[in-house]
Write an enzyme that holds these catalytic residues in place. Structure first.
Site, mmCIF file in Angstrom:
data_model
loop_
_atom_site.group_PDB
_atom_site.id
_atom_site.type_symbol
_atom_site.label_atom_id
_atom_site.label_comp_id
_atom_site.label_asym_id
_atom_site.label_seq_id
_atom_site.Cartn_x
_atom_site.Cartn_y
_atom_site.Cartn_z
ATOM 1 N N ALA A 134 -31.795 -4.458 -51.742
ATOM 2 C CA ALA A 134 -32.790 -5.517 -51.467
ATOM 3 C C ALA A 134 -32.219 -6.908 -51.690
ATOM 4 O O ALA A 134 -32.959 -7.838 -52.011
ATOM 5 C CB ALA A 134 -34.043 -5.310 -52.311
ATOM 6 N N LYS A 257 -38.973 -4.144 -48.054
ATOM 7 C CA LYS A 257 -38.126 -2.963 -47.882
ATOM 8 C C LYS A 257 -38.952 -1.688 -47.829
ATOM 9 O O LYS A 257 -38.618 -0.744 -47.108
ATOM 10 C CB LYS A 257 -37.096 -2.888 -49.003
ATOM 11 C CG LYS A 257 -36.020 -1.828 -48.784
ATOM 12 C CD LYS A 257 -34.931 -1.922 -49.816
ATOM 13 C CE LYS A 257 -33.863 -0.840 -49.581
ATOM 14 N NZ LYS A 257 -33.145 -1.049 -48.311
ATOM 15 N N ARG A 345 -40.425 -19.624 -19.642
ATOM 16 C CA ARG A 345 -39.885 -20.400 -18.523
ATOM 17 C C ARG A 345 -40.841 -21.533 -18.190
ATOM 18 O O ARG A 345 -42.015 -21.523 -18.562
ATOM 19 C CB ARG A 345 -39.701 -19.513 -17.293
ATOM 20 C CG ARG A 345 -38.556 -18.538 -17.396
ATOM 21 C CD ARG A 345 -38.493 -17.641 -16.171
ATOM 22 N NE ARG A 345 -38.161 -18.374 -14.953
ATOM 23 C CZ ARG A 345 -38.082 -17.803 -13.751
ATOM 24 N NH1 ARG A 345 -38.338 -16.506 -13.615
ATOM 25 N NH2 ARG A 345 -37.757 -18.516 -12.701
ATOM 26 N N HIS A 346 -40.326 -22.501 -17.471
ATOM 27 C CA HIS A 346 -41.180 -23.553 -16.948
ATOM 28 C C HIS A 346 -42.186 -22.949 -15.966
ATOM 29 O O HIS A 346 -42.016 -21.823 -15.488
ATOM 30 C CB HIS A 346 -40.325 -24.595 -16.227
ATOM 31 C CG HIS A 346 -39.436 -23.993 -15.175
ATOM 32 N ND1 HIS A 346 -39.893 -23.620 -13.921
ATOM 33 C CD2 HIS A 346 -38.120 -23.660 -15.191
ATOM 34 C CE1 HIS A 346 -38.900 -23.113 -13.214
ATOM 35 N NE2 HIS A 346 -37.813 -23.113 -13.968
ATOM 36 N N ASN A 352 -38.933 -22.754 -6.628
ATOM 37 C CA ASN A 352 -39.289 -21.341 -6.775
ATOM 38 C C ASN A 352 -40.065 -20.833 -5.570
ATOM 39 O O ASN A 352 -39.852 -19.702 -5.106
ATOM 40 C CB ASN A 352 -40.126 -21.120 -8.036
ATOM 41 C CG ASN A 352 -39.321 -21.275 -9.307
ATOM 42 O OD1 ASN A 352 -39.808 -21.783 -10.311
ATOM 43 N ND2 ASN A 352 -38.071 -20.831 -9.290
ATOM 44 N N ARG A 402 -38.876 -30.040 -14.608
ATOM 45 C CA ARG A 402 -39.842 -28.945 -14.554
ATOM 46 C C ARG A 402 -40.148 -28.384 -15.949
ATOM 47 O O ARG A 402 -41.257 -27.901 -16.183
ATOM 48 C CB ARG A 402 -39.371 -27.847 -13.607
ATOM 49 C CG ARG A 402 -37.987 -27.295 -13.834
ATOM 50 C CD ARG A 402 -37.632 -26.375 -12.660
ATOM 51 N NE ARG A 402 -36.342 -25.718 -12.776
ATOM 52 C CZ ARG A 402 -35.200 -26.232 -12.348
ATOM 53 N NH1 ARG A 402 -35.193 -27.442 -11.808
ATOM 54 N NH2 ARG A 402 -34.065 -25.559 -12.456
ATOM 55 N N GLU A 422 -30.540 -25.239 -16.741
ATOM 56 C CA GLU A 422 -30.280 -24.021 -15.980
ATOM 57 C C GLU A 422 -28.800 -23.883 -15.649
ATOM 58 O O GLU A 422 -28.057 -24.872 -15.638
ATOM 59 C CB GLU A 422 -31.117 -24.040 -14.689
ATOM 60 C CG GLU A 422 -30.968 -22.826 -13.777
ATOM 61 C CD GLU A 422 -31.364 -21.510 -14.436
ATOM 62 O OE1 GLU A 422 -30.683 -21.118 -15.407
ATOM 63 O OE2 GLU A 422 -32.325 -20.876 -13.978
ATOM 64 N N HIS A 488 -35.110 -22.169 -18.714
ATOM 65 C CA HIS A 488 -34.927 -21.595 -17.387
ATOM 66 C C HIS A 488 -34.508 -20.128 -17.494
ATOM 67 O O HIS A 488 -34.176 -19.632 -18.572
ATOM 68 C CB HIS A 488 -33.879 -22.395 -16.623
ATOM 69 C CG HIS A 488 -34.133 -23.870 -16.634
ATOM 70 N ND1 HIS A 488 -34.861 -24.516 -15.668
ATOM 71 C CD2 HIS A 488 -33.782 -24.836 -17.535
ATOM 72 C CE1 HIS A 488 -34.940 -25.814 -15.946
ATOM 73 N NE2 HIS A 488 -34.290 -26.027 -17.072
ATOM 74 N N ARG A 493 -32.452 -15.644 -20.473
ATOM 75 C CA ARG A 493 -31.812 -14.325 -20.502
ATOM 76 C C ARG A 493 -30.742 -14.273 -21.584
ATOM 77 O O ARG A 493 -30.650 -13.308 -22.345
ATOM 78 C CB ARG A 493 -31.188 -14.020 -19.139
ATOM 79 C CG ARG A 493 -32.172 -13.549 -18.090
ATOM 80 C CD ARG A 493 -31.516 -13.437 -16.733
ATOM 81 N NE ARG A 493 -32.381 -12.773 -15.775
ATOM 82 C CZ ARG A 493 -32.158 -12.723 -14.466
ATOM 83 N NH1 ARG A 493 -31.067 -13.308 -13.972
ATOM 84 N NH2 ARG A 493 -32.991 -12.091 -13.672
#
Length: 677
Positions: A134, A257, A345-346, A352, A402, A422, A488, A493
């Site tokens: 711990a 724990k 995301r925006h 888009n 954006r 981006e 973005h 990701r």
């Protein structure tokens, strides 16, 4: 340094030349008389150890630099079946890091032509954790594993406790099992260690392995010397010891724990805590902190509290240096703080809607609707302190408009990061993927073959994005407050891959949909729990348009009676949005899937319905003494009744209006959706 001694073996001293008169030339180097130092106890120890080593394998000649055993010649070919029988002697040599150069020279003079031991594999590193239970060892392991894997250094975590449970079976291991005076427990725990070491070394032998993390208490000097002897001359290694003396933090760690430890699964909290405290006392009886300055180690003293310090000893090299810097940031925020990290995301942009790459376009109407809904979604998810105050929140965006527009309604301190922009598409910026396929078919095929490492012409790859996001990750880790990142697709990701420890090759295909809030909650073991909120902006737009129509009708009826009426102008979207409030705190986990297949009730609650807002405005007008026409009032109330789902004013005031934007609560996202670039 060691190269100097290697080449010194083949050098011969130069003799000074005299002039015609027998006198030394003024330009001739001054001859130095070598002075032999008297042998010290340290030199004699080194010489005895070196002699013992040469007697073990007389065909081998090495230079010993610090704790590394390096070949003293330039031969590249080595016998892969070199003997490891002299590792015990090497430990003795390593105990004398300041041995004299004369001893090194005498050792390097012995050469042979037989088998040669393998060199230390400098591309492989073993990180050995040290500390009582711990103390945050597993937390540090998981954080290091996420970080190093994300940077492209394959790392694997070997937890000796898992091997111990495998050796012991399903039987509960109480505190007596961990008593230093229990021979049966000692034997089984050592067997578990050997199993972990065998699996770890087998993995390190593979081509793709680079860093192995051995997670165990390793609380005695005897155990650490055993590991050191096993690794010495074969792998690079360092120790990380975690020490915590804050009892308040320790008690909190004990309870955390109990929530995830397999040793106490299904047990009541208080009996489990009592047994765990007894186990720690057994470990404390024989615990020995690292004091050997010949070891490579990082000692973290009260760092998991966020208020401690570090003790570094003999730490050098690229990976150890990065680990030190990273641990300084990770430990600052502390363990088990109830903070959250939101990734989104925006809102949908103009590019888009056209399927174009990159650019710096503004938001579409659907994107604007998401920007207006985002503040209430976020406000309902902020954790609160013990006295009911919300935790502070920081909002980070990219420098593109954006994301800035999407976050404009979030009334928290904001920071714009160039690193959150981006991925740079280079010459492909502003094109659709169909146009790229037609105009640059070769680039299109290269991207399909390796999306992770493919770099756009004059642009970036995903690996480039990961490298520039490293400062963002370290800042997130060191923050004690909640953080909302509006960025973005490619950037999120990469960030999601770090936080959720996703395989590096899978990062370019992680699904990050529009109009979705990903809420990450740090857990005590260093991992993250995820909840996703998907916003149906189309349903929200329908609701707002209907309310705008009803409000416009009310304005037409009252404008002719008062030029100063508050309804003389059409309300803005911001004014309408002010009456909508999200309350998701009571939503059961997993109540709805992304498709709403588990139920029809949206995870959305309004504190005041749109019909109620319109009716309240009418009441305020009547209180001001504004006359009204019966026909207009009747038409208006019919509209309100239709919105309220009932008939007449009573139904309108009852709050049974059309559901506002639907939200879905998703515990585990489905990865079978559309994979966009």
């Amino acid at each position: 340094m060691w190269e100097y001694w290697r080449h010194k073996l083949s050098k011969e001293g130069k003799k000074a030349s005299g002039n015609l008169d027998g006198l030394p030339s003024p330009s001739a180097p001054v001859a130095r008389v070598p002075i032999k130092p008297l042998p010290t106890a340290e030199q004699e120890h080194f010489d005895r150890a070196a002699a013992a080593y040469r007697s073990t394998d007389a065909s081998t000649s090495h230079i010993y630099f610090k704790d590394l055993k390096l070949l003293a010649h330039d031969v590249d070919s080595e016998d892969e079946h070199g003997s490891d029988s002299s590792i015990g002697n090497l430990a003795g040599l390593d105990a004398q890091p300041s041995a004299s150069y004369a001893s090194l020279d005498r050792l390097g003079s012995a050469r042979g032509s037989g088998r040669r031991m393998k060199r230390v594999d400098r591309q492989k590193l073993i990180v050995v954790l040290v500390g009582l239970p711990a103390r945050g060892k597993t937390f540090l392991c998981n954080k290091l594993m996420c970080y190093l894997n994300w940077l492209g250094h394959p790392t694997k975590h070997f937890n000796v406790g898992q091997y111990r449970r495998r050796v012991k079976g399903a039987e509960h291991q109480d505190a007596e099992f961990f008593d230093m005076r229990n021979p049966v427990g000692q034997k089984l725990r050592h067997a578990a260690l050997l199993m972990a070491l065998e699996d770890m070394e087998a993995w390190l032998e593979t081509e793709g392995a680079q860093v192995a993390v051995l997670d165990a208490t390793n609380s005695t000097e005897e155990r650490r010397n055993f590991l050191r002897t096993r690794f010495h001359g074969k792998w690079q290694y360092l120790f990380i010891e975690s020490i915590c003396n804050d009892m308040e933090v320790l008690e909190n760690n004990y309870r955390l724990k109990m929530m995830y430890s397999p040793d106490y699964k299904g047990q009541d909290m208080e009996p489990a805590l009592a047994d765990f405290r007894a186990r720690i006392r057994k470990y404390e009886d024989g615990y020995e902190t690292i004091m050997d300055r010949t070891l490579h180690y990082i000692k973290l003293i009260d760092m998991v509290t966020g208020r401690g310090y570090m003790d570094l000893n003999r730490i050098s090299g690229y990976l150890p240096g990065k680990m030190v810097f990273f641990l300084m940031q990770v430990c600052r925020a502390g363990v088990g703080r109830p903070r959250k990290i939101w990734l989104t995301r925006h809102g949908e942009s103009q590019f888009n809607t056209l399927g174009k790459i990159g650019g710096n376009s503004t938001l579409s109407p659907r994107g604007e609707m998401y920007a207006q809904l985002l503040p209430d979604i976020l406000a309902s998810r902020i954790p609160r302190t013990g006295d009911g105050k919300p935790y502070p929140v920081a909002v980070w965006t990219s420098t593109l408009q954006r994301t800035i527009i999407t976050a404009s309604g979030l009334h928290y301190p904001k920071v714009q990061w160039k690193a959150l922009d981006e991925i740079q598409a280079g010459t492909c910026d502003g094109l659709t993927y169909e146009q790229v396929k037609e105009q640059m078919p070769h680039e299109y095929e290269l991207r399909k073959q390796d999306k992770l490492r493919y770099r756009y012409p004059s642009g970036e790859s995903y690996m480039d994005v990961i490298q520039r996001l490293e400062p963002v990750v370290t800042e997130v880790e060191r923050e004690k407050e909640c953080v909302c990142i509006v960025s973005h697709q490619a950037v999120l990701r990469a960030l999601y891959g770090y936080f959720m420890n996703q395989p590096l090759d899978s990062v370019p295909s992680i699904d990050i949909p529009l109009h979705t809030v990903m809420e990450l909650t740090p857990k005590a073991d260093g991992t993250m729990a995820e909840t996703r909120f998907i916003v149906d902006v189309d349903k929200a737009r329908e609701g707002w348009e209907a309310i705008a129509d009803a409000t416009g009708l009310l304005q037409a009826n009252t404008a002719e009676h008062s030029a100063a009426s508050s309804l003389s102008t059409s309300p803005t979207r911001q004014q309408l949005a002010a009456g909508v409030h999200f309350d998701l705190s009571a939503a059961p986990s997993g109540a709805l899937s992304a498709e709403g297949s588990q139920g029809s009730r949206p995870m959305f609650k309004r504190s005041l319905s749109m019909a109620e807002l319109a009716a309240a405005e009418l009441v305020r007008q009547e209180e001001r003494g504004l006359p009204s026409q019966d026909s207009g009032d009747a038409r208006m109330m019919q509209q309100l009744a239709a919105l309220g789902g009932g008939r007449g004013p009573a139904a309108a005031a009852g709050g049974g209006g059309r559901p506002a934007p639907a939200l879905a609560l998703v515990d585990k996202p489905s990865w079978g959706g559309r994979i966009s670039p």
